[in-house]
Design a protein around this motif. Sequence first.
Motif, short mmCIF file in Angstrom:
data_model
loop_
_atom_site.label_atom_id
_atom_site.label_comp_id
_atom_site.label_asym_id
_atom_site.label_seq_id
_atom_site.Cartn_x
_atom_site.Cartn_y
_atom_site.Cartn_z
N LEU A 257 -10.15 -32.65 -36.89
CA LEU A 257 -10.21 -31.17 -36.90
C LEU A 257 -9.10 -30.56 -36.27
O LEU A 257 -8.07 -30.01 -36.45
CB LEU A 257 -11.32 -30.41 -37.21
CG LEU A 257 -11.30 -29.18 -37.79
CD1 LEU A 257 -12.71 -28.89 -38.39
CD2 LEU A 257 -11.11 -28.00 -36.73
N LYS A 258 -9.41 -30.80 -34.78
CA LYS A 258 -8.62 -30.17 -33.82
C LYS A 258 -6.90 -30.78 -33.96
O LYS A 258 -6.01 -29.85 -33.83
CB LYS A 258 -9.07 -30.41 -32.47
CG LYS A 258 -8.29 -29.86 -31.39
CD LYS A 258 -8.26 -28.46 -31.32
CE LYS A 258 -7.56 -27.86 -29.93
NZ LYS A 258 -8.20 -28.07 -28.79
N ARG A 259 -6.90 -31.97 -34.13
CA ARG A 259 -5.57 -32.48 -34.18
C ARG A 259 -4.74 -32.06 -35.14
O ARG A 259 -3.70 -31.71 -35.20
CB ARG A 259 -5.52 -34.11 -34.11
CG ARG A 259 -5.92 -34.65 -32.79
CD ARG A 259 -5.54 -36.11 -32.74
NE ARG A 259 -6.31 -36.90 -33.77
CZ ARG A 259 -7.23 -37.50 -33.47
NH1 ARG A 259 -7.84 -37.66 -32.41
NH2 ARG A 259 -8.01 -38.12 -34.26
N SER A 260 -5.47 -31.78 -36.60
CA SER A 260 -4.80 -31.35 -37.84
C SER A 260 -4.50 -30.05 -37.80
O SER A 260 -3.44 -29.85 -38.45
CB SER A 260 -5.75 -31.62 -38.85
OG SER A 260 -6.17 -33.13 -38.94
N HIS A 261 -5.04 -29.22 -37.01
CA HIS A 261 -4.45 -27.86 -36.71
C HIS A 261 -4.47 -27.49 -35.38
O HIS A 261 -4.58 -26.57 -34.97
CB HIS A 261 -5.77 -27.01 -37.39
CG HIS A 261 -6.14 -27.31 -38.66
ND1 HIS A 261 -5.19 -27.11 -39.96
CD2 HIS A 261 -7.06 -28.31 -39.21
CE1 HIS A 261 -5.97 -27.38 -40.97
NE2 HIS A 261 -6.90 -28.31 -40.46
N LYS A 262 -3.60 -28.26 -34.64
CA LYS A 262 -3.46 -27.96 -33.17
C LYS A 262 -2.67 -26.84 -32.79
O LYS A 262 -2.58 -26.46 -31.79
CB LYS A 262 -2.90 -29.23 -32.41
CG LYS A 262 -1.42 -29.77 -33.23
CD LYS A 262 -1.05 -30.95 -32.30
CE LYS A 262 0.21 -31.46 -33.22
NZ LYS A 262 1.07 -32.55 -32.37
N ASP A 263 -1.88 -26.29 -33.93
CA ASP A 263 -1.08 -25.08 -33.76
C ASP A 263 -1.59 -24.14 -34.24
O ASP A 263 -0.96 -22.92 -34.23
CB ASP A 263 0.19 -25.42 -34.42
CG ASP A 263 1.28 -26.54 -34.13
OD1 ASP A 263 1.17 -26.91 -32.88
OD2 ASP A 263 1.91 -27.27 -34.94
N ALA B 200 -13.28 -22.49 -37.01
CA ALA B 200 -14.08 -23.67 -37.62
C ALA B 200 -15.41 -24.22 -36.88
O ALA B 200 -16.53 -24.41 -37.33
CB ALA B 200 -13.39 -24.87 -38.09
N PHE B 201 -15.11 -24.31 -35.57
CA PHE B 201 -16.15 -24.80 -34.63
C PHE B 201 -17.20 -23.84 -34.66
O PHE B 201 -18.73 -24.50 -34.52
CB PHE B 201 -15.68 -25.09 -33.27
CG PHE B 201 -14.54 -26.14 -33.06
CD1 PHE B 201 -14.57 -27.19 -34.22
CD2 PHE B 201 -13.88 -26.54 -32.11
CE1 PHE B 201 -13.82 -28.42 -33.99
CE2 PHE B 201 -13.05 -27.48 -31.81
CZ PHE B 201 -12.98 -28.64 -32.96
N GLN B 202 -16.93 -22.47 -34.57
CA GLN B 202 -18.09 -21.74 -34.37
C GLN B 202 -19.05 -21.75 -35.85
O GLN B 202 -20.24 -21.75 -35.79
CB GLN B 202 -17.66 -20.17 -34.14
CG GLN B 202 -16.90 -20.00 -32.89
CD GLN B 202 -16.14 -18.86 -32.71
OE1 GLN B 202 -15.89 -18.07 -33.81
NE2 GLN B 202 -16.07 -18.27 -31.52
N THR B 203 -18.34 -21.76 -36.88
CA THR B 203 -18.93 -21.82 -38.12
C THR B 203 -20.10 -23.09 -38.24
O THR B 203 -21.19 -23.05 -38.42
CB THR B 203 -18.02 -21.92 -39.48
OG1 THR B 203 -17.09 -20.81 -39.37
CG2 THR B 203 -18.83 -21.70 -40.77
N GLY C 202 -11.98 -32.98 -41.90
CA GLY C 202 -13.21 -33.24 -40.92
C GLY C 202 -14.27 -32.37 -40.97
O GLY C 202 -15.53 -32.74 -40.41
N GLY C 203 -14.13 -31.02 -41.76
CA GLY C 203 -15.22 -30.06 -41.68
C GLY C 203 -16.50 -30.68 -42.40
O GLY C 203 -17.53 -30.76 -41.87
N ILE C 204 -16.30 -31.00 -43.73
CA ILE C 204 -17.36 -31.17 -44.56
C ILE C 204 -17.91 -32.74 -44.02
O ILE C 204 -19.08 -32.88 -44.17
CB ILE C 204 -16.95 -31.57 -45.98
CG1 ILE C 204 -16.47 -30.00 -46.56
CG2 ILE C 204 -17.98 -32.08 -46.79
CD1 ILE C 204 -16.30 -30.02 -47.94
N GLU C 205 -16.87 -33.52 -43.69
CA GLU C 205 -17.70 -34.69 -43.02
C GLU C 205 -18.41 -34.68 -41.69
O GLU C 205 -19.21 -35.34 -41.72
CB GLU C 205 -16.32 -35.76 -42.78
CG GLU C 205 -15.54 -36.43 -43.96
CD GLU C 205 -14.46 -35.37 -44.39
OE1 GLU C 205 -13.67 -35.58 -45.11
OE2 GLU C 205 -14.41 -34.11 -43.62
N PHE C 206 -17.92 -33.73 -41.26
CA PHE C 206 -19.12 -33.44 -39.96
C PHE C 206 -20.55 -32.91 -40.47
O PHE C 206 -21.47 -33.48 -39.94
CB PHE C 206 -18.64 -32.35 -39.12
CG PHE C 206 -19.00 -31.99 -37.95
CD1 PHE C 206 -18.89 -32.59 -36.71
CD2 PHE C 206 -20.27 -31.11 -37.82
CE1 PHE C 206 -19.54 -32.47 -35.55
CE2 PHE C 206 -20.74 -30.85 -36.70
CZ PHE C 206 -20.47 -31.46 -35.45
#
Length: 281
Positions: free
Chosen positions: A175-181, A189-192, A228-232
Amino acid sequence: MIFFSFPFFSNLGDRFFLLPKLVSRICFQIAVNIDIDSPQPIQTMEEMQIKEQELRNQARKEKEDEEKRLEREREKERIRAGKEIHEAKRIAEDNERKRYLASRKAEKEEEKRAREKVRQKLEADKNERRRMLGLPSVSHTATKLSSPSTHDKKNYVSVASVSKVEQLRECLRSLKRSHKDDDARVKRAFQTLLVYVGNVAQNPDKEKFRKIRIGNPLFQSRVGRLRGGIEFLELCGFERIEEDKFLFLPRDKVDLAVLNSAGLEIKSAMSNPFFGLLSHA
C-alpha cells in the motif's frame, strides 16, 4: 571751436541802444573735426568658409575630448562596480557553501537519530510481538497422546503467527509503495485500518464492528481502492459475503492475537518514515 561776430557800431550810445538786438543776432560758427576710420577690408567667401571650418573643427575636438573623458569615467565606474559584484558574489558563495555544509551535517545527524529511533521502535515491536504470540495455557487432561508436545506446539504456532505477521506487513508495504507520492492518503488508509482492527479487538461481540460495506464511498476512498487495503482486512479474518457486498468477520474466527499484531504493524508503519521504502517490491 565757436566764433562770435558782432556788427560794427559808430558810437557807444548806439551800442547800448542796440544791445538787445545784438544778443538775438549772435552768429555761431562751430568747427567740427570728425575722424572717420578707414573701413575694414571685406572678407572673401573663401576666407569665411575657412573660418567656419576652423570653428567646426574646434567644436568637434572639444566634443571628442569631452566624450573621451566621460568614457574614461564610465570605464572606471564599470571596473569599480565589477569588483563590487565579484566580491559580493564571492561572499554569497561562501555563505551558501557554509549553509550547505551545515545543512548536510544537520541532515546526517537527523538521519542518524531517525535510524536509531526506528531501530529502537522495531526492537520494541519485535519484543511486543514475541510477548503477544505466546500460546494460551492448555489443560494437560485435554491433551491427547497423539498430539504434539507443548513445546513443539508452541514452536509450530509461533512460526505460523510470524508468517501471518509478515503477510500483514507486506500488505502495508504494498500500500505504501503504490502510493508513495501521496503520504496523506497512505496515512489516512493506515488510520482507517487501525480503527477497523481496534474496534473489533475491543468489541469482538458487536457485529456492527465486524461488518463493512464494500461499496461504501468513504471505505472505497480510504481503503477499498488502495492496493493491499482489503487484503489486509482479509488477513485479519474478514471474509467477503453476499456477492462481495460486505466484508464480515465471524465471531468464532476473531483472533485477538492476529488483530493485536495487525494493530502493532500499522502503528509501526505509521511511525517509521522509511517503512516500505527501503525494501524491494
